[in-house]
Design a protein around this motif. Structure first.
Motif, PDB file in Angstrom:
ATOM      1  N   ILE A   1      -8.510  12.106  -8.320  1.00 16.99           N
ATOM      2  CA  ILE A   1      -8.863  10.723  -8.682  1.00 16.99           C
ATOM      3  C   ILE A   1      -9.230  10.774 -10.385  1.00 16.99           C
ATOM      4  O   ILE A   1     -10.084  11.427 -10.726  1.00 16.99           O
ATOM      5  CB  ILE A   1     -10.142  10.044  -8.067  1.00 16.99           C
ATOM      6  N   ASP A   2      -8.563   9.582 -11.089  1.00 16.68           N
ATOM      7  CA  ASP A   2      -9.105   9.717 -12.421  1.00 16.68           C
ATOM      8  C   ASP A   2      -9.042   8.200 -12.584  1.00 16.68           C
ATOM      9  O   ASP A   2      -7.965   7.336 -12.100  1.00 16.68           O
ATOM     10  CB  ASP A   2      -8.370  10.452 -13.265  1.00 16.68           C
ATOM     11  N   PHE A   3      -9.573   7.715 -13.776  1.00 21.57           N
ATOM     12  CA  PHE A   3      -9.916   6.195 -14.218  1.00 21.57           C
ATOM     13  C   PHE A   3      -8.615   5.997 -15.299  1.00 21.57           C
ATOM     14  O   PHE A   3      -8.365   4.866 -15.640  1.00 21.57           O
ATOM     15  CB  PHE A   3     -11.001   5.685 -14.460  1.00 21.57           C
ATOM     16  N   ALA A   4      -8.173   7.284 -15.961  1.00 26.50           N
ATOM     17  CA  ALA A   4      -7.382   7.114 -17.178  1.00 26.50           C
ATOM     18  C   ALA A   4      -6.037   7.026 -16.600  1.00 26.50           C
ATOM     19  O   ALA A   4      -5.297   7.794 -15.873  1.00 26.50           O
ATOM     20  CB  ALA A   4      -7.603   8.179 -18.046  1.00 26.50           C
TER      21      ALA A   4
ATOM     22  N   ASP B   1      -8.232   5.396 -10.088  1.00 25.39           N
ATOM     23  CA  ASP B   1      -9.408   4.613  -9.855  1.00 25.39           C
ATOM     24  C   ASP B   1     -10.516   5.183 -10.502  1.00 25.39           C
ATOM     25  O   ASP B   1     -10.653   6.369 -10.858  1.00 25.39           O
ATOM     26  CB  ASP B   1      -9.441   4.294  -8.171  1.00 25.39           C
ATOM     27  N   ASN B   2     -11.634   4.417 -10.283  1.00 27.96           N
ATOM     28  CA  ASN B   2     -13.171   4.925 -10.777  1.00 27.96           C
ATOM     29  C   ASN B   2     -13.818   5.642  -9.613  1.00 27.96           C
ATOM     30  O   ASN B   2     -14.191   4.766  -8.579  1.00 27.96           O
ATOM     31  CB  ASN B   2     -13.816   3.722 -11.296  1.00 27.96           C
ATOM     32  N   SER B   3     -13.944   6.743  -9.618  1.00 28.15           N
ATOM     33  CA  SER B   3     -14.513   7.618  -8.330  1.00 28.15           C
ATOM     34  C   SER B   3     -15.980   6.979  -8.103  1.00 28.15           C
ATOM     35  O   SER B   3     -16.283   6.904  -7.242  1.00 28.15           O
ATOM     36  CB  SER B   3     -14.521   9.045  -8.647  1.00 28.15           C
ATOM     37  N   LEU B   4     -16.639   6.461  -8.973  1.00 27.83           N
ATOM     38  CA  LEU B   4     -17.995   6.063  -8.930  1.00 27.83           C
ATOM     39  C   LEU B   4     -18.069   4.786  -8.499  1.00 27.83           C
ATOM     40  O   LEU B   4     -19.450   4.338  -8.158  1.00 27.83           O
ATOM     41  CB  LEU B   4     -18.881   6.006 -10.503  1.00 27.83           C
ATOM     42  N   ALA B   5     -17.235   3.960  -8.282  1.00 24.88           N
ATOM     43  CA  ALA B   5     -17.065   2.843  -8.006  1.00 24.88           C
ATOM     44  C   ALA B   5     -16.383   2.458  -6.607  1.00 24.88           C
ATOM     45  O   ALA B   5     -15.169   1.736  -6.907  1.00 24.88           O
ATOM     46  CB  ALA B   5     -16.921   1.696  -8.888  1.00 24.88           C
ATOM     47  N   PRO B   6     -16.333   2.978  -5.680  1.00 29.57           N
ATOM     48  CA  PRO B   6     -15.539   2.715  -4.452  1.00 29.57           C
ATOM     49  C   PRO B   6     -15.305   1.510  -3.997  1.00 29.57           C
ATOM     50  O   PRO B   6     -14.172   1.144  -3.613  1.00 29.57           O
ATOM     51  CB  PRO B   6     -16.237   3.551  -3.336  1.00 29.57           C
ATOM     52  N   HIS B   7     -16.445   0.517  -4.168  1.00 26.83           N
ATOM     53  CA  HIS B   7     -15.830  -0.844  -3.918  1.00 26.83           C
ATOM     54  C   HIS B   7     -15.014  -1.665  -4.589  1.00 26.83           C
ATOM     55  O   HIS B   7     -14.569  -2.763  -4.330  1.00 26.83           O
ATOM     56  CB  HIS B   7     -17.530  -1.675  -4.038  1.00 26.83           C
ATOM     57  N   THR B   8     -14.670  -0.852  -5.733  1.00 32.09           N
ATOM     58  CA  THR B   8     -13.502  -1.478  -6.625  1.00 32.09           C
ATOM     59  C   THR B   8     -12.185  -0.949  -6.436  1.00 32.09           C
ATOM     60  O   THR B   8     -11.275  -1.231  -7.145  1.00 32.09           O
ATOM     61  CB  THR B   8     -14.053  -1.378  -8.266  1.00 32.09           C
TER      62      THR B   8
ATOM     63  N   LYS C   1      -7.864   3.763  -1.101  1.00 34.68           N
ATOM     64  CA  LYS C   1      -8.611   3.694   0.093  1.00 34.68           C
ATOM     65  C   LYS C   1      -7.719   4.131   1.340  1.00 34.68           C
ATOM     66  O   LYS C   1      -8.085   4.888   2.207  1.00 34.68           O
ATOM     67  CB  LYS C   1      -8.950   2.315   0.298  1.00 34.68           C
ATOM     68  N   SER C   2      -6.371   3.746   1.337  1.00 35.01           N
ATOM     69  CA  SER C   2      -5.427   4.181   2.532  1.00 35.01           C
ATOM     70  C   SER C   2      -5.156   5.724   2.342  1.00 35.01           C
ATOM     71  O   SER C   2      -5.310   6.212   3.516  1.00 35.01           O
ATOM     72  CB  SER C   2      -4.023   3.439   2.302  1.00 35.01           C
ATOM     73  N   GLY C   3      -5.168   6.261   1.120  1.00 33.92           N
ATOM     74  CA  GLY C   3      -5.061   7.555   0.632  1.00 33.92           C
ATOM     75  C   GLY C   3      -6.062   8.529   1.304  1.00 33.92           C
ATOM     76  O   GLY C   3      -5.939   9.671   1.577  1.00 33.92           O
ATOM     77  N   LEU C   4      -7.481   8.012   1.106  1.00 32.98           N
ATOM     78  CA  LEU C   4      -8.460   8.694   1.366  1.00 32.98           C
ATOM     79  C   LEU C   4      -9.351   8.553   2.614  1.00 32.98           C
ATOM     80  O   LEU C   4     -10.138   8.902   3.014  1.00 32.98           O
ATOM     81  CB  LEU C   4      -9.511   8.447   0.009  1.00 32.98           C
ATOM     82  N   ARG C   5      -8.774   7.444   3.311  1.00 29.13           N
ATOM     83  CA  ARG C   5      -9.494   6.980   4.578  1.00 29.13           C
ATOM     84  C   ARG C   5      -9.639   8.139   5.468  1.00 29.13           C
ATOM     85  O   ARG C   5     -10.672   8.523   6.205  1.00 29.13           O
ATOM     86  CB  ARG C   5      -8.826   5.828   5.197  1.00 29.13           C
ATOM     87  N   GLY C   6      -8.420   8.875   5.774  1.00 28.38           N
ATOM     88  CA  GLY C   6      -8.633  10.069   6.540  1.00 28.38           C
ATOM     89  C   GLY C   6      -9.529  11.141   6.188  1.00 28.38           C
ATOM     90  O   GLY C   6      -9.819  12.152   6.987  1.00 28.38           O
ATOM     91  N   ARG C   7     -10.058  11.437   5.067  1.00 23.99           N
ATOM     92  CA  ARG C   7     -10.943  12.155   4.683  1.00 23.99           C
ATOM     93  C   ARG C   7     -12.561  11.723   4.737  1.00 23.99           C
ATOM     94  O   ARG C   7     -13.485  12.361   4.132  1.00 23.99           O
ATOM     95  CB  ARG C   7     -10.743  12.674   3.207  1.00 23.99           C
TER      96      ARG C   7
ATOM     97  N   SER D   1     -16.334   1.357   5.641  1.00 17.81           N
ATOM     98  CA  SER D   1     -16.170   0.169   4.996  1.00 17.81           C
ATOM     99  C   SER D   1     -16.448   0.341   3.348  1.00 17.81           C
ATOM    100  O   SER D   1     -15.781  -0.097   2.532  1.00 17.81           O
ATOM    101  CB  SER D   1     -17.351  -0.998   5.171  1.00 17.81           C
ATOM    102  N   LYS D   2     -17.363   1.483   3.028  1.00 18.92           N
ATOM    103  CA  LYS D   2     -17.956   1.251   1.663  1.00 18.92           C
ATOM    104  C   LYS D   2     -17.209   2.506   1.034  1.00 18.92           C
ATOM    105  O   LYS D   2     -17.451   2.692  -0.217  1.00 18.92           O
ATOM    106  CB  LYS D   2     -19.241   1.532   1.747  1.00 18.92           C
TER     107      LYS D   2
END
Length: 813
Positions: free
Chosen positions: A397-400, A424-431, A437-443, A459-460
């Motif tokens: 994950i990276d924000f840049a 995405d911003n790793s620190l802000a999963p709500h964003t 979310k789909s790619g990481l839900r299984g983890r 959810s979070k």
């Protein structure tokens, strides 16, 4: 002032003495020992000075570094390229107009002995000035080939027409024509033999500097996007050549027209987009002008990307991201030897899931694949276990945006068309975007014994089950958003959310959230975070959550030229649920001792107030340590009277105290309120019923203000802090946890591996340091690339020995 060469009783070679002066900008690394020894024989010493005999004019000249480089090129032209002496001239006059003229350093003439064929510029050691001079000579004389060299580097240009120069793969010999050079149809074998990344002949950074000088600076396009398209197309060209031996490479200029080059590179880019989907949009195309594209291809055609372990991708990315952006975002790229060390120490397995939550250009992910594959990324199909690992087990994950583009490309290439890299911003999963979310839900980590926490996590997206985490998060900047701060324990101090906190501090906690219980991680952090006394709460947080496996201090040059910040790599293994339970049992064991300790403190300080006199040497060590960690500051009572006189509530004083009033001012205000309260209480005794009701309200208000001031003052004096610890339930509970944590730490008392990187991977200027042979040439690896000089491999080996002795489960034999 220039250095004077001391030739008295000097047994060193004459060239070594001449080139050892600190102001020398030329070098000898392009030339072989036998060439240098031969030219050394042309040098004599006379009257304390060195002179060298010109091989063309048979006259002696002062042996300046540039003159020696000139004679080395002359020697090579005579003996390697076999040009006859009569076709070579030195210091040939070049006319730019009716009046202006210059002297070309070395000129190879056409067979008519009148017109220049190849012009050399060696006097100017700086690339920019040297290239400008060379192009002006070639344009003035109509020479088809120009060569700039300072002895360490060279650029070979073909002048197609005025102001359009492309690079040629090599200098033609006397038996070859320029067309012979341009029409060579390259195979992958030819490219491997002539790869200019070998022997340290050049680097991608240098190539990009040349392209910036020649075309990119004024091309009117985004250099990152266009260079990355070309690298992507070239990787695809090489990939086809690696997997189909009969394939003829298409990424070259040759004698093709600008339109033909554009067509060939466009076809390669389209093929790459089809093979490795998800990096470029279907509509993306090359935006460079045809003539500019041809120049770029001519400079990139002679380097082999796959043989560089794709390190070249990082070189391109690091150069093309603007310096200002890197400074602002603290986005400094991890040198590959550091990544190698971390991967080797954490030993990721083929069946484990890996993540880098600040992945940049995916260096840690790529090196994990290489580790599992047991070698380098060659472009050929990976072993089945490594292929499955690359396709299904590595996440980033990276924000840049540009970093993610690079990371996705590498992931797709090594993962044979699959990628788990998200922007995405790793620190802000709500964003997070739905794709992330789909790619990481299984983890996501599951909590089968706590359905409510499990639903909340689904959810979070807070807790994950990755086996290994490796990251170098951005150091710069702070996080101020309340909705992000509330996700992290480290953003809470003394029962309140902080207004802001360093991004890297939150990344430390977030990394532990990504790691499963029993999983392991490594994170690069500023060294001060592990050393500063005011970061004790961070260290205690770490010890609460994980075992510290190792701390490796990196050299201050590691992230130069972008920053000289000293950093350390912190290696942790997150506690399992069983280990957490054991820690809780240890705490419970000391509950009785805590109660006894607290009673003793309350008895010792039963009448303490904020202004009581306290001997700090008599304060129990655990209490003193907690006070220093919990409260922001401490001021001396004895200095208050003087402060009241000297300080005023000026804007400057407020600013110096970060918005807080000076303690002396608070004490003065309290004293005034105390006086006012006494007056009201005295008045109350003789007041009538109506006035008494009013006075009681006023007294209550004054008492509330005094209590508030007393608490604020107490937070800033030693005696006051002790009184708060013993009287405020919330602070008492915090001290209890701190005290019990200390007991847990004493019982755990495990060994930690410490090491310091003493041989830096880079020099003071931020350039890589390479191993050298006794003759000064580079030590090469099995692929012909220079080997970086460092001691990180030895550190990794020492840790592995330590890990096996300690029985770490990821290094059990």
């Amino acid at each position: 002032m220039k250095e004077v060469i001391d030739m008295t009783n000097n047994s060193r070679p004459k060239t070594t003495q001449i080139f050892s002066a600190s102001d020398v900008k030329h070098g000898l690394s392009l030339f072989m020992d036998r060439e240098i020894r031969t030219v050394e024989g042309l040098i004599i010493e006379r009257d304390g000075k060195f002179y060298i005999k010109c091989q063309i004019k048979d006259k002696y000249k002062v042996a300046k570094p540039e003159e020696i480089v000139r004679q080395l090129w002359v020697y090579r032209l005579l003996n390697e390229y076999n040009y006859p002496k009569e076709r070579i001239d030195v210091e040939r006059v070049v006319y730019f107009g009716s009046r202006d003229s210059g002297l070309a350093d070395v000129v190879v003439l056409q067979e008519d002995l009148s017109h220049p064929y190849i012009i050399f510029e060696v006097k100017r050691p700086q690339r920019t000035a040297g290239l400008e001079q060379l192009k002006s000579y070639c344009n003035a004389e109509g020479a088809p080939i120009g060569v700039w060299s300072n002895g360490n580097e060279m650029i070979r240009l073909h002048r197609e027409e005025p102001n359009i120069f492309v690079e040629v793969p090599r200098i033609p010999k006397v038996t070859e024509t320029l067309r012979d050079i341009l029409t060579e149809r390259w195979t992958l074998r030819w490219l491997e033999e002539h790869d200019e990344l070998k022997q340290g002949k050049t680097t991608l950074k240098k190539i990009l500097l040349d392209l910036e000088e020649l075309v990119l600076g004024n091309a009117g396009v985004d250099p990152f996007e266009e260079i990355f398209k070309l690298i992507y197309a070239k990787l695809y060209d090489e990939w086809r050549g690696i997997n189909a031996p009969s394939y003829k490479l298409e990424f070259f200029v040759g004698d093709r027209s600008t339109e033909q080059v554009k067509r060939a590179i466009t076809n390669l880019l389209e093929g790459a987009k089809r093979e490795w989907q998800g990096v470029f949009e279907p509509t993306d195309k090359i935006e460079l002008r045809n003539d500019h594209l041809k120049v770029c291809v001519s400079f990139l055609e002679k380097i082999k990307l796959f043989n560089s372990n794709l390190r070249i991708i990082d070189e391109a990315f690091e150069y093309l991201i603007p310096q200002v952006s890197k400074k602002r975002e603290g986005q400094f790229f991890t040198p590959r030897p550091v990544e190698d060390m971390i991967v080797e120490m954490l030993n990721p397995k083929a069946d484990e899931f890996i993540i880098d939550p600040a992945c940049g250009s995916a260096g840690f992910l790529l090196h994990s694949v290489m580790w599992v594959a047991g070698g380098m990324i060659s472009g050929k199909p990976l072993p089945e276990n490594a292929r499955n690992f690359a396709q299904n087990k590595i996440y980033g994950i990276d924000f840049a945006k540009k970093a993610v583009k690079i990371a996705k490309a590498i992931n797709l290439i090594v993962g044979d068309g699959k990628s788990h890299v998200y922007k995405d911003n790793s620190l802000a999963p709500h964003t997070w975007e739905d794709e992330t979310k789909s790619g990481l839900r299984g983890r996501l980590l599951r909590f089968p014994n706590n359905p409510e926490k499990d639903r909340e996590n689904q959810s979070k997206f807070l807790y994950f089950d990755f086996d290994v985490l490796m990251t170098n998060p951005p150091f710069a900047g702070t996080v101020k958003e309340r909705d992000i701060l509330r996700l992290y324990n480290l953003a809470e101090r003394n029962g309140r959310w902080v207004n802001k906190i360093g991004r890297h501090i939150l990344f430390l906690e977030r990394s532990l959230q990504f790691t499963r219980p029993g999983g392991r991680m490594a994170i690069v952090l500023p060294q001060g975070l592990l050393n500063n006394t005011n970061a004790e709460y961070i260290r205690r947080f770490i010890i609460d959550e994980a075992r510290i496996l190792a701390v490796v201090g990196l050299h201050g040059n590691t992230f130069k030229p972008h920053t000289g910040t000293k950093t350390s790599v912190l290696f942790l293994q997150k506690y399992t649920d069983e280990e957490k339970e054991k820690i809780e049992q240890t705490r419970a064991k000391y509950e009785g001792e805590w109660e006894e300790f607290l009673r003793g403190l309350k008895e010792k300080y039963q009448n303490i107030a904020w202004n009581s006199s306290v001997d700090d040497e008599e304060i129990p060590e655990e209490l003193n340590s907690f006070l220093e960690n919990y409260f922001e500051s401490r001021e001396e009572i004895e200095e208050l009277l003087e402060d009241v006189v000297e300080s005023g509530e000026t804007e400057e004083t407020e600013e110096e105290n970060r918005g807080r009033k000076p303690l002396a001012v608070l004490v003065q205000e309290k004293s005034e309120l105390d006086d006012a309260l006494r007056e009201k209480e005295e008045e109350l005794e003789s007041a009538n019923a109506t006035r008494k009701a009013e006075l009681k309200k006023e007294i209550k208000t004054l008492q509330s203000k005094i209590n508030k001031l007393t608490k604020e003052i107490s937070q800033r004096t030693l005696a006051g802090q002790i009184s708060l610890v013993l009287s405020e339930e919330r602070i008492t509970e915090a001290f209890k946890k701190y005290w019990l944590d200390g007991k847990v730490m004493q019982e755990m008392d495990y060994p930690i591996f410490f090491a310091v990187n003493e041989k830096p991977v880079k020099d003071e200027s931020g350039e890589y340091r390479y191993k050298k042979n006794p003759d000064g040439s580079f030590v090469l690896d099995e692929h012909g690339h220079p080997i970086i000089d460092h001691d990180l491999d030895e550190i990794a080996e020492a840790f592995i020995k330590f890990a096996k002795e300690q029985g770490f489960d990821f290094w059990r034999q």
